[in-house]
Write an enzyme that holds these catalytic residues in place. Structure first.
Site, PDB file in Angstrom:
ATOM      1  N   ASP A   1       8.725  13.085  -7.192  1.00  0.00           N
ATOM      2  CA  ASP A   1       9.728  12.014  -7.189  1.00  0.00           C
ATOM      3  C   ASP A   1       8.986  10.741  -6.766  1.00  0.00           C
ATOM      4  O   ASP A   1       8.565  10.613  -5.626  1.00  0.00           O
ATOM      5  CB  ASP A   1      10.836  12.356  -6.193  1.00  0.00           C
ATOM      6  CG  ASP A   1      11.845  11.217  -6.025  1.00  0.00           C
ATOM      7  OD1 ASP A   1      11.673  10.150  -6.653  1.00  0.00           O
ATOM      8  OD2 ASP A   1      12.811  11.390  -5.247  1.00  0.00           O
TER       9      ASP A   1
ATOM     10  N   TRP B   1      14.482  12.204   1.182  1.00  0.00           N
ATOM     11  CA  TRP B   1      14.604  12.441  -0.265  1.00  0.00           C
ATOM     12  C   TRP B   1      14.043  13.792  -0.657  1.00  0.00           C
ATOM     13  O   TRP B   1      14.601  14.478  -1.518  1.00  0.00           O
ATOM     14  CB  TRP B   1      13.988  11.297  -1.069  1.00  0.00           C
ATOM     15  CG  TRP B   1      14.844  10.075  -0.943  1.00  0.00           C
ATOM     16  CD1 TRP B   1      14.536   8.923  -0.294  1.00  0.00           C
ATOM     17  CD2 TRP B   1      16.183   9.900  -1.435  1.00  0.00           C
ATOM     18  NE1 TRP B   1      15.589   8.043  -0.344  1.00  0.00           N
ATOM     19  CE2 TRP B   1      16.605   8.594  -1.037  1.00  0.00           C
ATOM     20  CE3 TRP B   1      17.071  10.695  -2.156  1.00  0.00           C
ATOM     21  CZ2 TRP B   1      17.884   8.100  -1.347  1.00  0.00           C
ATOM     22  CZ3 TRP B   1      18.334  10.189  -2.470  1.00  0.00           C
ATOM     23  CH2 TRP B   1      18.721   8.912  -2.067  1.00  0.00           C
TER      24      TRP B   1
ATOM     25  N   LYS C   1      13.739   0.318  -8.023  1.00  0.00           N
ATOM     26  CA  LYS C   1      12.818  -0.319  -7.074  1.00  0.00           C
ATOM     27  C   LYS C   1      11.773  -1.145  -7.823  1.00  0.00           C
ATOM     28  O   LYS C   1      11.777  -2.368  -7.743  1.00  0.00           O
ATOM     29  CB  LYS C   1      12.122   0.719  -6.191  1.00  0.00           C
ATOM     30  CG  LYS C   1      12.886   1.101  -4.949  1.00  0.00           C
ATOM     31  CD  LYS C   1      13.934   2.108  -5.181  1.00  0.00           C
ATOM     32  CE  LYS C   1      14.487   2.618  -3.847  1.00  0.00           C
ATOM     33  NZ  LYS C   1      15.510   3.619  -4.055  1.00  0.00           N
TER      34      LYS C   1
HETATM   35  C1  LIG Z   1      12.482   8.475  -3.238  1.00  0.00           C
HETATM   36  C2  LIG Z   1      13.887   8.405  -3.772  1.00  0.00           C
HETATM   37  N1  LIG Z   1      14.343   9.414  -4.535  1.00  0.00           N
HETATM   38  C3  LIG Z   1      15.574   9.386  -5.056  1.00  0.00           C
HETATM   39  C4  LIG Z   1      16.417   8.342  -4.833  1.00  0.00           C
HETATM   40  C5  LIG Z   1      17.806   8.398  -5.417  1.00  0.00           C
HETATM   41  O1  LIG Z   1      17.958   7.502  -6.436  1.00  0.00           O
HETATM   42  P1  LIG Z   1      19.389   7.405  -7.170  1.00  0.00           P
HETATM   43  O2  LIG Z   1      20.335   6.847  -6.163  1.00  0.00           O
HETATM   44  O3  LIG Z   1      19.130   6.511  -8.326  1.00  0.00           O
HETATM   45  O4  LIG Z   1      19.741   8.793  -7.568  1.00  0.00           O
HETATM   46  C6  LIG Z   1      16.006   7.265  -4.059  1.00  0.00           C
HETATM   47  C7  LIG Z   1      16.906   6.122  -3.801  1.00  0.00           C
HETATM   48  O5  LIG Z   1      16.705   5.317  -2.925  1.00  0.00           O
HETATM   49  C8  LIG Z   1      14.704   7.303  -3.510  1.00  0.00           C
HETATM   50  O6  LIG Z   1      14.262   6.287  -2.735  1.00  0.00           O
END
Ligand SMILES: Cc1ncc(COP(=O)(O)O)c(C=O)c1O
Length: 281
Positions: A91, A21, A115
């Site tokens: 994030d 991520w 989550k």
């Molecule tokens: C740490 C993290 N950041 C970002 C995201 C992306 O989220 P979204 O699919 O809602 O954009 C996730 C999704 O699993 C994540 O675990």
């Protein structure tokens, strides 16, 4: 939106590249300006979070971006760095609301809902007010944080169902005893699984550094990929789904977000012991 709003012309920003991520956020910032990578875990296969006190932020950087929990690799920041005048942006999609946080250390915290907050469809943003002054007027409205803040998050038609469900989840967290109760719960559930690995005499192994282990996403390996497949299939037959690791890393992963009760991890730990006994290496 972060680089669009906060990475001004000619500026650079700092990144810790700790996993899948962080890498995605990094590549977006790179599209807008210079990025200084102050920690890169790629060579070690993203198996650890850097020691917070070992990081040096770049003077004058527009921000430092971190990913508080790497959902796929199963590593989590347990201490956060001091960044002085450089705003730290995190994030927190996969560990928000799982523990008390030093919110004052951050310029911005953002998290997808799906989550620990509620159903997908909303995102949480906590933003220090002075940073809003940096949002450029040239941005189209929806991408501009200042417009969202000025309009009290009602610039667009809000997804009321998702927001209502999020409110119910927040009430539930409070009823459980708040963030310290969530932290206690996560500690109990995650250590139950990590301890089961230790007691398995190497049958189950955790590929990540001990001090960096996540309390939300517990990753583990079995002695072979065949056994991992069998483990995942048999667990499914016992009603335990979603134990397959992300396709980019393989192995197994137990995601034990706030909604997972202690009984769920007890059941998994018991199954892990039973499986190891029935399927010797
Ligand atoms: C740490 C993290 N950041 C970002 C995201 C992306 O989220 P979204 O699919 O809602 O954009 C996730 C999704 O699993 C994540 O675990």
């Amino acid at each position: 939106m972060i680089p669009l709003n906060f990475l001004g012309e000619g500026q650079s920003c700092d990144f810790t590249v700790t996993g899948s991520w962080a890498k995605k956020a990094y590549s977006d910032s790179k599209k807008r300006g210079k990025v200084n990578v102050i920690f890169d875990g790629a060579e070690e296969k993203f198996m650890r979070i850097p020691d917070a006190s070992s990081l040096t932020v770049t003077a004058g950087a527009a921000y430092l971006h971190i990913t508080s929990n790497e959902t796929i690799e199963g590593i989590e920041w347990h201490d956060f760095p001091e960044t002085g005048d450089v705003p730290m942006i995190a994030d927190m999609s996969s560990d928000i609301m799982s523990r008390p946080l030093p919110v004052e250390k951050f310029g911005m915290i953002y998290a997808g809902a799906q989550k620990n907050l509620g159903p997908a469809g909303v995102a949480l943003v906590i933003l220090r007010e002075d940073l809003l002054e940096r949002c450029p007027d040239t941005l189209t409205a929806y991408l501009n944080y200042k417009i969202h803040a000025d309009k009290n998050s009602l610039y667009n038609t809000p997804p009321v169902f998702s927001i209502y469900a999020l409110k119910l989840v927040m009430e539930w967290v409070k009823e459980q005893g708040g963030l310290s109760a969530m932290a206690e719960l996560s500690e109990k559930k995650s250590s139950m699984l990590y301890d089961t690995m230790v007691q398995s005499n190497g049958y189950y192994s955790c590929p990540v550094d001990e001090a960096s282990r996540s309390k939300m996403n517990v990753v583990f390996r079995l002695p072979s990929e065949d056994l991992e497949k069998k483990f995942i299939d048999e667990a499914k037959n016992e009603g335990m789904i979603g134990l397959k690791g992300h396709r980019s890393v393989g192995g197994c992963r137990a995601s034990i977000y706030n909604a997972m009760p202690v009984e769920g991890t007890e059941k998994l730990a018991a199954f892990m012991r039973k499986f190891a006994e029935a399927n010797p290496q």
